[in-house]
Design a protein around this motif. Sequence first.
Motif, PDB file in Angstrom:
ATOM      1  N   GLY A 667       0.810  -1.216   0.000  1.00 57.77           N
ATOM      2  CA  GLY A 667       0.000   0.000   0.000  1.00 57.77           C
ATOM      3  C   GLY A 667       0.836   1.255   0.000  1.00 57.77           C
ATOM      4  O   GLY A 667       0.508   2.250  -0.667  1.00 57.77           O
ATOM      5  N   ALA A 668       1.952   1.235   0.766  1.00 56.02           N
ATOM      6  CA  ALA A 668       2.834   2.406   0.779  1.00 56.02           C
ATOM      7  C   ALA A 668       3.465   2.644  -0.584  1.00 56.02           C
ATOM      8  O   ALA A 668       3.568   3.782  -1.064  1.00 56.02           O
ATOM      9  N   LEU A 669       3.878   1.557  -1.248  1.00 52.95           N
ATOM     10  CA  LEU A 669       4.435   1.704  -2.602  1.00 52.95           C
ATOM     11  C   LEU A 669       3.409   2.252  -3.570  1.00 52.95           C
ATOM     12  O   LEU A 669       3.721   3.101  -4.419  1.00 52.95           O
ATOM     13  N   ARG A 670       2.183   1.825  -3.434  1.00 52.10           N
ATOM     14  CA  ARG A 670       1.145   2.331  -4.330  1.00 52.10           C
ATOM     15  C   ARG A 670       0.873   3.814  -4.081  1.00 52.10           C
ATOM     16  O   ARG A 670       0.688   4.582  -5.019  1.00 52.10           O
ATOM     17  N   ARG A 671       0.841   4.221  -2.800  1.00 49.83           N
ATOM     18  CA  ARG A 671       0.613   5.641  -2.507  1.00 49.83           C
ATOM     19  C   ARG A 671       1.764   6.502  -3.009  1.00 49.83           C
ATOM     20  O   ARG A 671       1.565   7.656  -3.406  1.00 49.83           O
ATOM     21  N   ARG A 672       2.978   5.921  -3.004  1.00 49.99           N
ATOM     22  CA  ARG A 672       4.110   6.700  -3.505  1.00 49.99           C
ATOM     23  C   ARG A 672       4.020   6.879  -5.017  1.00 49.99           C
ATOM     24  O   ARG A 672       4.354   7.951  -5.537  1.00 49.99           O
ATOM     25  N   ARG A 673       3.562   5.801  -5.726  1.00 53.76           N
ATOM     26  CA  ARG A 673       3.427   5.921  -7.190  1.00 53.76           C
ATOM     27  C   ARG A 673       2.204   6.723  -7.592  1.00 53.76           C
ATOM     28  O   ARG A 673       2.216   7.422  -8.594  1.00 53.76           O
ATOM     29  N   ASP A 674       1.140   6.604  -6.801  1.00 53.70           N
ATOM     30  CA  ASP A 674      -0.110   7.295  -7.127  1.00 53.70           C
ATOM     31  C   ASP A 674      -0.603   8.015  -5.882  1.00 53.70           C
ATOM     32  O   ASP A 674      -1.327   7.435  -5.056  1.00 53.70           O
ATOM     33  N   PRO A 675      -0.198   9.254  -5.674  1.00 47.44           N
ATOM     34  CA  PRO A 675      -0.631   9.979  -4.461  1.00 47.44           C
ATOM     35  C   PRO A 675      -2.144  10.148  -4.357  1.00 47.44           C
ATOM     36  O   PRO A 675      -2.650  10.390  -3.257  1.00 47.44           O
ATOM     37  N   GLN A 676      -2.874  10.029  -5.473  1.00 46.61           N
ATOM     38  CA  GLN A 676      -4.323  10.187  -5.434  1.00 46.61           C
ATOM     39  C   GLN A 676      -5.050   8.913  -5.004  1.00 46.61           C
ATOM     40  O   GLN A 676      -6.272   8.927  -4.865  1.00 46.61           O
ATOM     41  N   ALA A 677      -4.342   7.827  -4.826  1.00 46.91           N
ATOM     42  CA  ALA A 677      -4.988   6.575  -4.419  1.00 46.91           C
ATOM     43  C   ALA A 677      -5.568   6.719  -3.020  1.00 46.91           C
ATOM     44  O   ALA A 677      -4.981   7.360  -2.137  1.00 46.91           O
ATOM     45  N   SER A 678      -6.716   6.111  -2.798  1.00 51.58           N
ATOM     46  CA  SER A 678      -7.389   6.215  -1.510  1.00 51.58           C
ATOM     47  C   SER A 678      -6.647   5.409  -0.446  1.00 51.58           C
ATOM     48  O   SER A 678      -6.083   4.337  -0.734  1.00 51.58           O
ATOM     49  N   SER A 679      -6.650   5.934   0.792  1.00 55.01           N
ATOM     50  CA  SER A 679      -6.023   5.201   1.891  1.00 55.01           C
ATOM     51  C   SER A 679      -6.777   3.916   2.212  1.00 55.01           C
ATOM     52  O   SER A 679      -6.190   2.957   2.731  1.00 55.01           O
ATOM     53  N   TRP A 680      -8.080   3.877   1.887  1.00 60.59           N
ATOM     54  CA  TRP A 680      -8.842   2.650   2.117  1.00 60.59           C
ATOM     55  C   TRP A 680      -8.360   1.541   1.190  1.00 60.59           C
ATOM     56  O   TRP A 680      -8.319   0.376   1.579  1.00 60.59           O
ATOM     57  N   THR A 681      -7.991   1.897  -0.044  1.00 58.78           N
ATOM     58  CA  THR A 681      -7.471   0.887  -0.968  1.00 58.78           C
ATOM     59  C   THR A 681      -6.047   0.479  -0.600  1.00 58.78           C
ATOM     60  O   THR A 681      -5.675  -0.693  -0.708  1.00 58.78           O
ATOM     61  N   ALA A 682      -5.243   1.437  -0.149  1.00 55.79           N
ATOM     62  CA  ALA A 682      -3.838   1.156   0.110  1.00 55.79           C
ATOM     63  C   ALA A 682      -3.617   0.484   1.458  1.00 55.79           C
ATOM     64  O   ALA A 682      -2.852  -0.495   1.566  1.00 55.79           O
ATOM     65  N   TYR A 683      -4.268   1.010   2.507  1.00 59.99           N
ATOM     66  CA  TYR A 683      -3.979   0.536   3.856  1.00 59.99           C
ATOM     67  C   TYR A 683      -5.150  -0.184   4.530  1.00 59.99           C
ATOM     68  O   TYR A 683      -4.942  -0.855   5.551  1.00 59.99           O
ATOM     69  N   GLY A 684      -6.338  -0.024   3.987  1.00 56.53           N
ATOM     70  CA  GLY A 684      -7.510  -0.613   4.636  1.00 56.53           C
ATOM     71  C   GLY A 684      -7.434  -2.128   4.776  1.00 56.53           C
ATOM     72  O   GLY A 684      -7.618  -2.667   5.879  1.00 56.53           O
ATOM     73  N   PRO A 685      -7.173  -2.899   3.695  1.00 55.27           N
ATOM     74  CA  PRO A 685      -7.131  -4.367   3.847  1.00 55.27           C
ATOM     75  C   PRO A 685      -6.056  -4.838   4.823  1.00 55.27           C
ATOM     76  O   PRO A 685      -6.291  -5.739   5.636  1.00 55.27           O
ATOM     77  N   GLY A 686      -4.853  -4.219   4.756  1.00 62.24           N
ATOM     78  CA  GLY A 686      -3.798  -4.661   5.653  1.00 62.24           C
ATOM     79  C   GLY A 686      -4.113  -4.392   7.111  1.00 62.24           C
ATOM     80  O   GLY A 686      -3.887  -5.241   7.982  1.00 62.24           O
ATOM     81  N   LEU A 687      -4.613  -3.191   7.431  1.00 65.35           N
ATOM     82  CA  LEU A 687      -4.947  -2.883   8.815  1.00 65.35           C
ATOM     83  C   LEU A 687      -6.098  -3.745   9.326  1.00 65.35           C
ATOM     84  O   LEU A 687      -6.064  -4.240  10.463  1.00 65.35           O
TER      85      LEU A 687
END
Length: 794
Positions: A667-687
Amino acid sequence: MTHLPPPVEELRLLDAELRQLDARRSQLLTRRAWLVAALQQTPQQSRPWASAQPPITASPRPETAAPSVQNVLLVLGGVLLTLAAAVFTLVSWGQMGIAGRALVLGAVTLATLAAPVALLKRGLRSTAESVAGLGLALTVLDAYALHAAALSGTDGTGYAAAASAVLAATWSAYGLLPVTSALRLPLPSALAAAQFPLLLSALAADASPYTITAALLVTAGLDAVAVARSAAGAVRITAVVVAYFMGSWGVLGAGWLSLAAGGPGDASRAGALLLLAAAIALGAPLRGPGVRHALGLAITAGLLVVAALGGVARSGLPSQWVVPAHLAVGVALLAAMRAGRLPDAMRTGFAWASGAVQALAVLWTLPVVIVVLLGPAGWLGRVWRGAPADTRTAVLVEAPWPPDAVVAPVVLVGVAAVLALAVRAQVWRPRARLGALGLLWATALILPAVLEIPYAAGLLVLGVMTAAALSACRVTASAAQVTALVLALVTAAGLTLASLASQSATLVVLSGLTVLFAAASWRAGVAPFTAPAALVYAAALASASGAAADWPTARTALLVLLVPTAAALLAARLGASRATVPVEAVGAVLGLFAVALAVTDPPMLALVLALCGVIAAGTALRAERRAVGYAATALFVLAAWVRMAAWDVGTPEAYTLPVTVPALLVGALRRRRDPQASSWTAYGPGLAATLVPSLVAAWADPHWTRPLLLGVAALLVTLLGARHHLGAPLVLGGAVLALVTLHELAPYVVQVTGALPRWAPPALAGLLLLALGATYEQRIRDVRRVRGVLGRMN
């Protein structure tokens, strides 16, 4: 104090009210314009006092037309007079002498029959028809009175036959007179009366069923002559109805006599009656113009000829040859149609009749084919019990052998020969050849069981048939290719079921079928079907091999996994082929089958899940199958969980943290490549993977260590979410922190609740409801106030 809404809210309310006022004003102006125009066009209607014209009332609409009333009255009058005459004849007849009786009945009958002449001259046709009907009824009463008074000693049935003949002749003569030829009732009535003389005469003479049936058929033939000679109208309609009625009863009687025949003599007589019915059906459409049922009558005639000759043959043949005898007559009918010069309708009818006989013959063989195909399914519950002695024993595991099945191959071959040789039309010829191919396949399928050849030879025959059908898939015609493919799949299924009786036979058959279907998959036209079939047979071979080696079921799953691996490699090689999706689908299903085999052994199940994850990960390397990566991740996670469960690990964090850490990194790598990505998509499943199971465990944990650690972790997640303005960590961490705190403080909340008086909760609820009601009333008052202000502005 008066509460005023904020300026923005008040402005919004004012705009809404002004829009409603404008809309209402436009509606009223439109209505006013319409009323002004209406008053200008009809000035008198707006002033009811300006004229004293009486109101105009519409006359009531009649519910029944005059001709209908007339017909009802005439029919009712004729029925009443007929009833009165019948009562007079039956009740008052005995109170008068012979002369009086004859004088009264004769005078009334003659007067009634003569009245329509005068009525027709005056143009009263309907009245004349009613009176003529009364006169015809009186003649029937005259016949009854004559029998009751002077001929009471004669046989009633014989007298009824003679009387019906006399009445038919009398009514015909009456209807054909020049002065009464305009009447429509006498001639149909005469035709109806003519149906009884022959039948009643046969009954009066105590004739045999054959004679009675002949009387019915002769009457139907005379009716057919009447149909041909009469013009369109009531007479023709009546003739058609009575011809079909009497002919149907005659055909039913002749058919019953043919079925019940006890010897060649009785069967010959019944066959002669059926041939007579066929001749009547053939002769009817050939006489007179305008007959519309020539094709149906020709089909009926052809079927009657087959029934007649087949019934005669049945009386002298064994029971198993009855169907082939009827089939032979049907084929001979087709040959006779081609030999002579017949009308087109008759030729077409004979062809359809022959086709119906052949279809019925094929339908008679269907139970044998079903037993041969589905009978070996009984080996599913008796796998590897030992090879049977012959092929018939192999198919008769639980189903009985159909009677007279020995001649089923003869029937199938005969119909196949007719389809291949007799059908010459260009439209139907390809379909006929496909039908012949299917019938020959059915013959080869049932022939080993019929002949009771050895078990191994029967399996060899089925294998050769499968190979031949797969070879026939090379043809370019789509219909022929589909037919060959279906036959190959069905034959292979039957061969597989039959091979379950013996271990060696099962292994050999599954190996052969795998090779055959894999070889056939090189042809792109049938690859979407043959390639999945090859994978299924390969998986069955792997399972059978494991069972033959006495491996545990869970270990056999490793052999089965070789097939999904081959499917994944084959799908990557196929690319955009039509066979790619079927191969992948079958590979996925076989992977689930391998998992089901290993479910009883947790360590082996973990290994199988991990291997399935490897196969899915390899599939996800393809650009068009990136989504399979989620399935690979899930399989790896499940494999780890099953392995820890096998190690008796009871801490849920041991299952969830190995998933959470990689998921958060991704999720962190995705947010770095795409800052517009939602935190629910990036970190929600892992948390959620760790917080939710740990929260459930904390609520059921009586100790303080897990809740404390989970609370600290949730607090850190919440602070990170607030620091970086991320919704998923903030919401998930805060919710878990609140629930953990609630769990820890629950005993104290319970104590405080117990300390409160019982009236406190209802009082709090009442205060809440009062506050809500006051707020609602205040809003309503604000709306009314704004409405009043707008009204004063207008």
